[in-house]
Design a protein around this motif. Structure first.
Motif, mmCIF file in Angstrom:
data_model
loop_
_atom_site.group_PDB
_atom_site.id
_atom_site.type_symbol
_atom_site.label_atom_id
_atom_site.label_comp_id
_atom_site.label_asym_id
_atom_site.label_seq_id
_atom_site.Cartn_x
_atom_site.Cartn_y
_atom_site.Cartn_z
ATOM 1 N N LEU A 76 45.389 -76.648 53.512
ATOM 2 C CA LEU A 76 46.281 -76.561 54.665
ATOM 3 C C LEU A 76 46.930 -77.890 55.000
ATOM 4 O O LEU A 76 47.990 -77.934 55.615
ATOM 5 N N SER A 77 46.295 -78.980 54.608
ATOM 6 C CA SER A 77 46.847 -80.310 54.862
ATOM 7 C C SER A 77 46.106 -81.314 54.002
ATOM 8 O O SER A 77 44.933 -81.125 53.658
ATOM 9 N N TRP A 78 46.783 -82.419 53.671
ATOM 10 C CA TRP A 78 46.147 -83.532 52.961
ATOM 11 C C TRP A 78 46.046 -84.774 53.840
ATOM 12 O O TRP A 78 45.501 -85.791 53.421
ATOM 13 N N ASP A 79 46.563 -84.691 55.060
ATOM 14 C CA ASP A 79 46.633 -85.854 55.941
ATOM 15 C C ASP A 79 45.563 -85.769 57.026
ATOM 16 O O ASP A 79 45.589 -84.866 57.865
ATOM 17 N N PRO A 80 44.604 -86.714 57.056
ATOM 18 C CA PRO A 80 43.572 -86.683 58.090
ATOM 19 C C PRO A 80 44.141 -86.692 59.507
ATOM 20 O O PRO A 80 43.532 -86.123 60.419
ATOM 21 N N ALA A 81 45.295 -87.301 59.705
ATOM 22 C CA ALA A 81 45.881 -87.383 61.047
ATOM 23 C C ALA A 81 46.418 -86.045 61.539
ATOM 24 O O ALA A 81 46.786 -85.913 62.705
ATOM 25 N N ASP A 82 46.436 -85.042 60.678
ATOM 26 C CA ASP A 82 46.839 -83.709 61.103
ATOM 27 C C ASP A 82 45.729 -82.981 61.866
ATOM 28 O O ASP A 82 45.965 -81.918 62.431
ATOM 29 N N PHE A 83 44.521 -83.540 61.830
ATOM 30 C CA PHE A 83 43.374 -82.925 62.510
ATOM 31 C C PHE A 83 43.230 -81.457 62.116
ATOM 32 O O PHE A 83 43.096 -80.577 62.952
ATOM 33 N N ASN A 84 43.257 -81.226 60.826
ATOM 34 C CA ASN A 84 43.100 -79.875 60.301
ATOM 35 C C ASN A 84 41.644 -79.637 59.919
ATOM 36 O O ASN A 84 41.035 -80.449 59.224
ATOM 37 N N TRP A 85 41.095 -78.502 60.311
ATOM 38 C CA TRP A 85 39.664 -78.250 60.120
ATOM 39 C C TRP A 85 39.241 -78.221 58.651
ATOM 40 O O TRP A 85 38.108 -78.560 58.303
ATOM 41 N N LYS A 86 40.126 -77.820 57.759
ATOM 42 C CA LYS A 86 39.743 -77.604 56.362
ATOM 43 C C LYS A 86 39.929 -78.853 55.497
ATOM 44 O O LYS A 86 39.606 -78.843 54.314
ATOM 45 N N LEU A 87 40.420 -79.934 56.100
ATOM 46 C CA LEU A 87 40.772 -81.119 55.315
ATOM 47 C C LEU A 87 39.613 -81.640 54.465
ATOM 48 O O LEU A 87 39.795 -81.959 53.284
ATOM 49 N N ASN A 88 38.398 -81.746 55.021
ATOM 50 C CA ASN A 88 37.274 -82.304 54.263
ATOM 51 C C ASN A 88 36.914 -81.472 53.046
ATOM 52 O O ASN A 88 36.424 -81.996 52.046
ATOM 53 N N HIS A 89 37.138 -80.181 53.145
ATOM 54 C CA HIS A 89 36.866 -79.303 52.018
ATOM 55 C C HIS A 89 37.740 -79.671 50.822
ATOM 56 O O HIS A 89 37.275 -79.711 49.678
ATOM 57 N N ASP A 90 39.006 -79.958 51.085
ATOM 58 C CA ASP A 90 39.954 -80.218 50.006
ATOM 59 C C ASP A 90 40.049 -81.692 49.614
ATOM 60 O O ASP A 90 40.395 -82.011 48.485
ATOM 61 N N THR A 91 39.760 -82.585 50.563
ATOM 62 C CA THR A 91 39.873 -84.021 50.272
ATOM 63 C C THR A 91 38.522 -84.693 50.063
ATOM 64 O O THR A 91 38.471 -85.860 49.704
ATOM 65 N N GLY A 92 37.433 -83.963 50.285
ATOM 66 C CA GLY A 92 36.107 -84.578 50.290
ATOM 67 C C GLY A 92 35.609 -85.075 48.961
ATOM 68 O O GLY A 92 34.569 -85.741 48.897
ATOM 69 N N LEU A 93 36.323 -84.766 47.882
ATOM 70 C CA LEU A 93 35.972 -85.332 46.584
ATOM 71 C C LEU A 93 36.609 -86.697 46.361
ATOM 72 O O LEU A 93 36.196 -87.438 45.477
ATOM 73 N N PHE A 94 37.640 -87.035 47.153
ATOM 74 C CA PHE A 94 38.265 -88.356 46.974
ATOM 75 C C PHE A 94 38.258 -89.187 48.250
ATOM 76 O O PHE A 94 38.233 -90.413 48.180
ATOM 77 N N TYR A 95 38.296 -88.580 49.425
ATOM 78 C CA TYR A 95 38.148 -89.335 50.669
ATOM 79 C C TYR A 95 36.674 -89.324 51.069
ATOM 80 O O TYR A 95 36.080 -88.254 51.250
ATOM 81 N N GLU A 96 36.108 -90.506 51.214
ATOM 82 C CA GLU A 96 34.728 -90.591 51.675
ATOM 83 C C GLU A 96 34.680 -90.892 53.164
ATOM 84 O O GLU A 96 35.707 -91.101 53.810
ATOM 85 N N GLN A 97 33.464 -90.921 53.704
ATOM 86 C CA GLN A 97 33.282 -91.123 55.131
ATOM 87 C C GLN A 97 32.203 -92.180 55.372
ATOM 88 O O GLN A 97 31.602 -92.686 54.422
ATOM 89 N N LEU A 98 31.974 -92.511 56.608
ATOM 90 C CA LEU A 98 30.949 -93.517 56.908
ATOM 91 C C LEU A 98 29.562 -92.996 56.565
ATOM 92 O O LEU A 98 28.720 -93.736 56.056
#
Length: 564
Positions: free
Chosen positions: A46-68
């Protein structure tokens, strides 16, 4: 009684890397690929931009965007630990490890949490976007400021943070206005915590071709409605200890998320080995799969989303009257839905708290009689209440439902049939997911709105669903006194006290019935035996499977022997 200082000191944690036990003594293998039908197999990115505050973002970006932070997979049941890593956005405190930070510690006067950034983490080169470079505390600060200033941010999401400073390239300090119970979740491992570099934002973070992170994979290709393709990041920093030996991650060369909207098609894809894994299988398909593909491995899990029909109280109409809302609950035979519709593969009562939330969940038989009766079929009482509310002949209302959910497309007509018996007629409007979600976020949805909503975690399930002007509040519930009680919970450092308060708030909202509360179904995950170091885990953070998939390997020889 614990003091604030004592609670904070007790929460001070230093990360220690853990390992996952070898599976039956097998050694990991590198190479191969995984074709996955994820838990959201029907929904494209649904989105690739974290600033969109989209609920599904981590599902699709979580293989390349990491977190604290991320879930510590050495605490999984597969590795002999206590956690199944299935909840959509709940990590118990002792199941959290540092991901992009190595350690963190609470300090007083002023109240703050100091974090040490992991050294040696690299962004790979992304032609046209950025050169290969080291990850630093400035990337965390940039991400926080970008999210904080996003016009799409959730109401009050970062209000507990006073300021953020970076004393050096490997230290970041969050100064707090007051203690906040979800400090680690909201910007540490939550839905909106993906750390991304300024270069990606400058290039256009919403364009999948520009994305670049520190995670185990890189996004190679995306075709809306078809697939997300990820390839191994050769510069990835993390390792895993298995059988006493340390291995560089990830194991698999390529991972593909398949987007398949038709249920029969994705079931067939699993049965024929075109999918290596399928995470969400309805009970109706289990017996046939076990007969036609007996080698499949299985895990049964209780849905982490509650199913309901929201009744809007923020617009004029019959749903403003609590008698109408309670009447519609009495009108639906929920026990029959569990037994006849789900064939017993559902729990009558598992929302808005989830049974996985030990200490927070209070079962139905412990609830007051006024709540228990909402789950008992009583059409005569429903008609009586409707008549008292001024609707002796019922009424007609519109309801929207997402065509992306096979369960809801089958269940809603059944609910409509129950309601029609007490004179309430539903005009059903199926919608594609994008339009369905937009209707809610723009507050243009119909008076009734049929959906399921992730439990998230014990506090957020209440705040996001019933807090005033919250995005994920489809009924439009607004009660200033209720909002104040939520705020008190957030500021309470003693978890045992929070549990009591949340049990009370849960009971209160159940009793006021802004939804028709419906049963929660069980689902099944299945995978072929060549998929190793996996036992049905789904999330190592908010809807984020990346750390789980990075630790899977494929027994390619076994796959060949089995004819695939």
């Amino acid at each position: 009684m614990r003091t604030l200082k004592g609670a904070l000191l007790a929460g001070a944690m230093m990360m220690a890397a853990g390992g996952v036990s070898a599976e039956n003594g097998e050694k990991p293998q590198y190479g191969g690929q995984l074709e996955i039908g994820t838990v959201y197999v029907t929904i494209s990115a649904l989105s690739w931009d974290p600033a969109d505050f989209n609920w599904k973002l981590n599902h699709d970006t979580g293989l390349f965007y990491e977190q604290l932070f991320a879930g510590d997979m050495s605490k999984s049941k597969k590795a002999g630990g206590p956690y199944n890593y299935i909840p959509d956005a709940w990590l118990p405190t002792d199941s959290i490890r540092g991901e992009l930070i190595e350690s963190w510690e609470w300090k007083q006067d002023p109240l703050r949490v100091e974090m040490k950034v992991r050294k040696g983490v690299m962004y790979p080169e992304k032609p046209g976007v950025m050169k290969k470079r080291e990850f630093t505390s400035d990337d965390i600060l940039f991400t926080f400021n970008r999210l904080k200033n996003s016009p799409k941010k959730l109401l009050g999401y970062f209000d507990h943070v006073d300021k953020v400073e970076t004393p050096d390239s490997h230290t970041i300090v969050f100064y707090m206005k007051h203690y906040f119970a979800e400090w680690d979740y909201q910007f540490g491992w939550g839905y909106y915590s993906a750390i991304h570099p300024k270069e990606v934002a400058d290039a256009g973070a919403s364009n999948w071709k520009n994305v670049n992170g520190t995670g185990p994979y890189m996004l190679q290709d995306f075709i809306a409605g078809n697939s997300n393709v990820y390839v191994k990041n050769p510069d990835y920093w993390d390792k895993e200890k298995i059988g006493g030996q340390e291995y560089k991650l990830p194991f698999v060369d390529k991972i593909t998320y398949r987007t398949i909207k038709d249920e029969a098609t994705y079931i067939t894809a699993l049965r024929t080995g075109k999918l290596d894994m399928l995470e969400a299988i309805r009970w109706q398909n289990v017996d046939s799969l076990k007969k036609s593909a007996p080698q499949l491995q299985w895990n049964r899990w209780l849905n982490q989303s509650g199913t309901f029909m929201a009744m809007r109280v923020d617009v004029d109409g019959p749903f403003k009257d609590i008698r109408v809302r309670r009447a519609l609950n009495y009108a639906v035979n929920k026990q029959e839905i569990v037994q006849a519709y789900y064939n017993g593969n559902a729990e009558l009562f598992s929302y808005p708290q989830h049974p996985d939330y030990v200490g927070y969940f209070e079962p139905l038989d412990k609830q007051p009689a006024s709540v228990q009766e909402l789950f008992k079929y009583d059409p005569a009482k429903a008609k009586k209440l409707l008549a008292e509310a001024g609707f002796p002949k019922g009424f007609t209302t519109k309801v929207q439902v997402c065509s992306c959910n096979p369960d809801h497309m089958d269940l809603l007509p059944l609910v409509a049939g129950y309601l029609e018996q007490v004179g309430v007629k539903l005009e059903i409007q199926p919608m594609e997911y994008g339009a369905f979600l937009s209707a809610m976020t723009s507050r243009t949805m119909t008076p009734a709105y049929f959906m399921n909503n992730g439990h998230t975690n014990p506090i957020t399930t209440i705040r996001k669903s019933f807090g005033t002007k919250q995005t994920w509040n489809p009924s439009g519930w607004s009660d200033p006194e209720y909002d104040k009680k939520i705020e008190v919970i957030y500021r309470e450092p003693d978890e045992s006290k929070r549990q009591v308060m949340l049990r009370e708030l849960t009971t209160e909202i159940l009793d006021k019935a802004p939804y028709i509360w419906l049963p929660t179904p069980y689902y099944y995950a299945a995978w072929w035996p060549w998929v190793k170091n996996y036992a049905g885990e789904m999330r190592a953070g908010a809807v984020r499977p990346g750390p789980i998939y990075a630790r899977i390997w494929v027994d390619q020889e076994l796959k060949k022997k089995m004819g695939y």
